[in-house]
Design an enzyme around this catalytic site. Structure first.
Site, PDB file in Angstrom:
ATOM      1  N   SER A   1      33.349  17.327  52.810  1.00 48.11           N
ATOM      2  CA  SER A   1      33.461  18.324  54.067  1.00 48.11           C
ATOM      3  C   SER A   1      34.216  18.063  55.171  1.00 48.11           C
ATOM      4  O   SER A   1      33.708  18.233  56.160  1.00 48.11           O
ATOM      5  CB  SER A   1      32.052  18.512  54.278  1.00 48.11           C
ATOM      6  OG  SER A   1      31.379  19.053  53.267  1.00 48.11           O
TER       7      SER A   1
ATOM      8  N   HIS B   1      34.841  44.228  48.005  1.00 44.64           N
ATOM      9  CA  HIS B   1      34.931  43.331  48.862  1.00 44.64           C
ATOM     10  C   HIS B   1      36.159  43.312  49.868  1.00 44.64           C
ATOM     11  O   HIS B   1      37.212  42.219  49.810  1.00 44.64           O
ATOM     12  CB  HIS B   1      34.801  41.937  48.247  1.00 44.64           C
ATOM     13  CG  HIS B   1      33.344  41.702  47.500  1.00 44.64           C
ATOM     14  ND1 HIS B   1      32.134  41.388  48.143  1.00 44.64           N
ATOM     15  CD2 HIS B   1      33.040  42.178  46.261  1.00 44.64           C
ATOM     16  CE1 HIS B   1      31.315  41.432  47.328  1.00 44.64           C
ATOM     17  NE2 HIS B   1      31.535  41.714  46.163  1.00 44.64           N
TER      18      HIS B   1
ATOM     19  N   THR C   1      37.394   1.955  62.253  1.00 46.12           N
ATOM     20  CA  THR C   1      38.785   2.465  61.208  1.00 46.12           C
ATOM     21  C   THR C   1      38.533   1.804  59.910  1.00 46.12           C
ATOM     22  O   THR C   1      39.349   2.194  58.828  1.00 46.12           O
ATOM     23  CB  THR C   1      39.767   1.697  61.884  1.00 46.12           C
ATOM     24  OG1 THR C   1      39.961   0.382  61.881  1.00 46.12           O
ATOM     25  CG2 THR C   1      40.183   2.207  63.121  1.00 46.12           C
TER      26      THR C   1
ATOM     27  N   GLY D   1      25.689  40.686  47.111  1.00 49.00           N
ATOM     28  CA  GLY D   1      24.614  39.747  46.351  1.00 49.00           C
ATOM     29  C   GLY D   1      24.144  40.096  45.165  1.00 49.00           C
ATOM     30  O   GLY D   1      24.685  41.029  44.430  1.00 49.00           O
TER      31      GLY D   1
ATOM     32  N   GLY E   1      37.230  19.260  55.700  1.00 52.23           N
ATOM     33  CA  GLY E   1      38.267  20.162  55.952  1.00 52.23           C
ATOM     34  C   GLY E   1      39.241  20.007  55.395  1.00 52.23           C
ATOM     35  O   GLY E   1      40.473  20.366  55.803  1.00 52.23           O
ATOM     36  N   LYS E   2      39.427  19.443  54.018  1.00 55.13           N
ATOM     37  CA  LYS E   2      40.738  19.369  53.338  1.00 55.13           C
ATOM     38  C   LYS E   2      41.607  20.949  53.168  1.00 55.13           C
ATOM     39  O   LYS E   2      42.795  21.079  53.181  1.00 55.13           O
ATOM     40  CB  LYS E   2      40.609  18.966  51.903  1.00 55.13           C
ATOM     41  CG  LYS E   2      40.412  17.547  51.834  1.00 55.13           C
ATOM     42  CD  LYS E   2      40.663  16.884  50.341  1.00 55.13           C
ATOM     43  CE  LYS E   2      39.787  17.708  49.517  1.00 55.13           C
ATOM     44  NZ  LYS E   2      38.480  16.982  49.432  1.00 55.13           N
TER      45      LYS E   2
ATOM     46  N   CYS F   1      29.430  46.170  48.630  1.00 56.41           N
ATOM     47  CA  CYS F   1      29.059  46.068  47.166  1.00 56.41           C
ATOM     48  C   CYS F   1      27.519  46.129  47.087  1.00 56.41           C
ATOM     49  O   CYS F   1      26.957  47.304  47.258  1.00 56.41           O
ATOM     50  CB  CYS F   1      29.383  44.606  47.142  1.00 56.41           C
ATOM     51  SG  CYS F   1      29.786  44.343  45.013  1.00 56.41           S
TER      52      CYS F   1
ATOM     53  N   GLU G   1      36.338  42.015  52.728  1.00 56.23           N
ATOM     54  CA  GLU G   1      36.455  40.665  53.371  1.00 56.23           C
ATOM     55  C   GLU G   1      37.633  39.738  52.842  1.00 56.23           C
ATOM     56  O   GLU G   1      37.830  38.586  53.612  1.00 56.23           O
ATOM     57  CB  GLU G   1      35.016  39.743  53.580  1.00 56.23           C
ATOM     58  CG  GLU G   1      34.594  39.260  52.226  1.00 56.23           C
ATOM     59  CD  GLU G   1      33.861  40.306  51.525  1.00 56.23           C
ATOM     60  OE1 GLU G   1      33.810  41.422  51.435  1.00 56.23           O
ATOM     61  OE2 GLU G   1      32.926  39.876  50.471  1.00 56.23           O
TER      62      GLU G   1
END
Ligand code: GLN
Length: 538
Positions: free
Chosen positions: A14, A508, A188, A355, A16-17, A382, A510
């Site tokens: 997590s 969808h 580091t 959903g 943020g790759k 949807c 979005e």
């Protein structure tokens, strides 16, 4: 020949790759380069389509119907790189290919092994994107360095540099430089350990992107460079963004990451960096003139990423309207006829997203009824369209037991039912109505006002539809079917004319919104919400 950038992550997950990869893609595109992007996910599902949103967050759907990782949403929001099913591979999908080949005898008596057969297959997935017209392929490796599952991928990208030449590959490693309060120091060591692990398997990262809460002093950066064997200017600080993730490309540009990449990969064809429209978009975000509160009534509101693209699309529409967005995340099971008025008392718009299954549907129906009866802008997506149809049938047509057969197979009024071609389906994965389909828009409707076109295309992911047997009844009672498939066979968009903005779609939308280019329906929904906010205030 296309150049390759590989993005790996270390220390923790997590970091943020996906955002990092997307931001690098944006910077390179804004230097006039043609980029392609892909994600390789080490898990064993063939695709994320069968995973719960609690496990995996949103499933991001592409035009070609591929159900993919939500990082591909970042790629599409940040870049114009075309995405298709070759842009997301999982270990499951790769093994599926290998096992099919093995059954056909394609390996000619050999023992099939992780090295070289799985790694060859992974390299093939990467090469697929490296067509002659492409300048740079960015490949993000899911998971964290050190995961057992990620090993074949790391081995494959190590070998890749041998195949195409080291000068044509760049390894970017994303890492964490934590701040220890008790010691009052940035640490580091985790970065050193993670780079050591990479170097042990033969990968020397070229660039380190260091996620951090605090500024990393120059001496600490120098130390990281020395211990990790990277150039000093290639230790890039990436401080947490409090304001917006869309700032990430700007801070990368300020750290001259694009210059470094262009130089190291010899991308002589690159032009000057132009981020004008991106900066303008961020500027608009910083100076909002209105404020709107949108209730998102869904089943997975507790999971931050379950409706990722919906939240992003609301943001984009708010940037367009100069509005500050407040999202009220409403757990649909907490809503009923008694509680709905107080839960939704302060909102300027109600959105019911997609959903599955019946849990929470009565709460969604109650929220939609409240929006319809109180002239609050409503947008259904949807399952949201299906709930709006159920609500209209129950409360306007007076069919008290109207329902979807997904929620109640025995309903006497199945106003939403399974599509015909879905009835024979026995396998769950990849078998919904998926991907881009055209939709015919009725003139003089809100849908037409938004799209300003009679034929549009949006992405889909569903098995159920409005039951055509009820169309005459629904229309006679005032529901407008403002979009259908071009042959008229499936309902795609419904709306109410005697309401400020009440519209729902089977698709969808979005998945097609960008920060600099809001999706038209989201744009108009927020436009109506801004108007609602002004009315109720004043
Ligand atoms: N469960 C509904 C269907 O399959 C809606 C799906 C969705 O919202 N993506 O039709």
């Amino acid at each position: 020949m296309a150049k390759h950038i590989f993005v790996t992550g270390g220390v923790v997950s997590s970091l943020g790759k996906g955002l990092t990869s997307a931001s690098i893609g944006l910077l390179l595109e804004r230097r006039g380069l043609k980029v392609r992007m892909q994600k390789l996910d080490p898990y064993l599902n063939v695709d994320p389509g069968t995973m719960s949103p609690y496990q995996h967050g949103e499933v991001y759907v592409l035009d070609d119907g591929a159900e993919t990782d939500l990082d591909l949403g970042h790629y599409e929001r940040f870049t114009n790189a075309p995405l298709d099913r070759d842009c997301n591979y999982t270990t499951g999908k790769i093994y599926q290919t290998i096992l099919r080949k093995e059954r056909k005898g394609a390996y000619r008596g050999q023992t099939v092994q992780v090295i070289p057969h799985v790694t060859d297959e992974i390299k093939e997935c990467i090469r697929k994107l490296a067509t002659p017209d492409v300048d740079v392929v960015i490949t993000e490796i899911g998971g964290t360095v050190g995961d057992i599952e990620a090993m074949p991928y790391l081995e494959a990208i190590r070998q890749f540099a041998l195949d195409v030449g080291k000068a044509n590959c760049l390894y970017v490693h994303l890492t964490l430089v934590p701040y220890l309060k008790a010691a009052g120091e940035l640490k580091t060591k985790p970065t050193q350990a993670s780079v050591r692990e990479l170097r042990q398997i033969g990968i020397q990262p070229d660039v380190l992107i260091c996620r951090t809460e605090r500024e990393i002093p120059q001496e600490e950066r120098d130390k990281i460079a020395l211990f990790c064997n990277v150039e000093r200017r290639a230790v890039i600080e990436e401080k947490d963004k409090e304001f917006s993730v869309y700032e990430v490309p700007l801070s990368m540009a300020a750290n001259r990451l694009d210059e470094l990449i262009v130089e190291r990969l010899g991308l002589v064809q690159a032009g000057p960096l132009n981020l004008d429209d991106w900066k303008k978009m961020l500027e608009r975000m910083r100076t909002p003139e209105h404020e709107v509160t949108i209730a998102l009534v869904g089943k997975y509101v507790r999971h931050r990423d379950a409706y990722k693209s919906v939240y992003e699309s609301l943001d984009h529409a708010c940037i367009y309207h100069n509005a500050r967005l407040k999202v009220l995340r409403v757990e649909s099971e907490s809503v009923d006829a008694d509680s709905v008025a107080s839960i939704l008392a302060e909102v300027n718009g109600v959105l019911v997203p997609g959903g599955f299954d019946k849990r929470g549907v009565p709460g969604k129906v109650a929220a939609i009824r409240h929006a319809r009866e109180n002239a609050i802008p409503f947008f259904g997506i949807c399952l949201g369209l299906q709930c709006a149809t159920i609500e209209f049938a129950q409360n306007v047509l007076g069919l008290a037991d109207a329902n979807s057969t997904e929620c109640n197979p025995a309903t006497p009024h199945p106003v939403v039912a399974m599509m015909n071609e879905q009835r024979q389906v026995t396998q769950i994965g990849g078998t919904m109505r998926l991907g881009a389909y055209e939709c015919k828009i009725k003139p003089d409707t809100k849908a037409h006002a938004a799209y300003k076109a009679v034929l549009i295309s949006e992405r889909h992911r569903h098995r159920f539809e409005v039951n055509n047997e009820y169309r005459p009844q629904l229309e006679a009672a005032g529901l407008v079917i403002s979009g259908t498939t071009p042959d008229g066979a499936l309902v795609e968009i419904i709306e109410l004319p005697n309401h400020p903005w009440f519209l729902a779609v089977q698709c969808h939308p979005e998945f097609k919104s960008k920060p600099t280019q809001p999706q038209p329906l989201f744009r108009d929904f927020i436009g109506a919400a801004v108007a609602h906010a002004h009315q109720t205030k004043g």
